[in-house]
Write an enzyme that holds these catalytic residues in place. Structure first.
Site, PDB file in Angstrom:
ATOM      1  N   HIS A  99      23.205 -97.309 -46.894  1.00 31.83           N
ATOM      2  CA  HIS A  99      22.055 -96.838 -47.675  1.00 31.83           C
ATOM      3  C   HIS A  99      21.275 -95.772 -46.909  1.00 31.83           C
ATOM      4  CE1 HIS A  99      22.472 -99.462 -51.059  1.00 31.83           C
ATOM      5  NE2 HIS A  99      22.382-100.558 -50.341  1.00 31.83           N
ATOM      6  N   GLU A 123      23.787-101.688 -45.263  1.00 35.57           N
ATOM      7  CA  GLU A 123      22.407-101.222 -45.132  1.00 35.57           C
ATOM      8  C   GLU A 123      22.384 -99.880 -44.404  1.00 35.57           C
ATOM      9  OE1 GLU A 123      20.468-102.695 -46.975  1.00 35.57           O
ATOM     10  OE2 GLU A 123      21.774-104.432 -47.272  1.00 35.57           O
TER      11      GLU A 123
END
Length: 231
Positions: free
Chosen positions: A107, A104
């Site tokens: 990202h 995450e």
């Protein structure tokens, strides 16, 4: 629905192969999560700290990290520049937590660095969401009323949604790569712990491959149905 018996057999073979792939992907994700949720990291970094360190390793700052309810609900929200980590990841110091948090952060790094595929995926997301809501009604009305144009439009929208899933693959793979590079170079996890994190990321990637395979198979089925109605 298909032109020949051979086409039907080929479709059925592909269908069962995709079902098996999806099943295996789900089992691997759950199994790896269960296994590595019991293994604490030597460094003692929580999921939130792992995410922060991945960001720092990539020279990215100003990203918020928050706790969110649920299990395996971890995600990055580009609208608020926020990484949201689930209860089993946020303040937990396990290999599973690290494996859930790190991509995450990957990202977030993609957005900060202007990674082209993620920017493209974000640009087409509204169209994909609209198309996903319209596919069912368009195909159903088109089939009932024999309006070929509506059926084609429904297939086109479904094709866009499938293309979105195709674009998702390099985005997810790249986020995992960025995460593992930061984990390795920043000594966030020991080498033996990195093996577990890689297994988690690999099993998660397999779910995206399975989802794309399901989409492609459904697209083929819709095209075949429309072609048979046209004849």
């Amino acid at each position: 629905m298909f032109n020949t018996l051979a086409d039907t057999y080929a479709y059925l073979f592909a269908y069962f192969a995709v079902v098996i792939l999806t099943f295996v992907a789900q089992i691997k994700v759950k199994s790896n999560y269960a296994t590595y949720s019991r293994m604490r990291t030597a460094t003692g970094y929580s999921g939130a700290e792992v995410a922060q360190k991945v960001l720092e390793q990539n020279g990215v700052f100003g990203v918020s990290i928050e706790r969110v309810k649920g299990q395996m609900t971890d995600h990055y929200d580009p609208r608020t520049n926020t990484i949201r980590l689930s209860e089993g990841v946020f303040d937990v110091s396990t290999i599973a937590a690290a494996g859930g948090a790190a991509p995450e952060a990957g990202h977030a790094v993609q957005y900060a660095k202007g990674y082209a595929p993620v920017k493209f995926r974000t640009a087409i997301l509204p169209l994909c969401q609209l198309g996903s809501n319209l596919v069912g009604p368009l195909l159903l009305i088109g089939l009932i009323l024999s309006i070929f144009e509506l059926m084609i439009l429904g297939i086109a929208f479904f094709g866009i949604a499938t293309f979105f899933q195709l674009v998702t693959l390099p985005v997810e793979f790249n986020a995992s790569k960025r995460a593992m590079t930061a984990i390795s170079s920043g000594y966030i996890l020991r080498e033996d712990e990195q093996i577990g994190a890689r297994k988690m990321l690999s099993s998660a990637a397999l779910t995206y491959v399975a989802a794309l395979a399901v989409s492609l198979l459904n697209l083929l089925r819709f095209i075949s149905i429309v072609n048979s109605r046209r004849r």
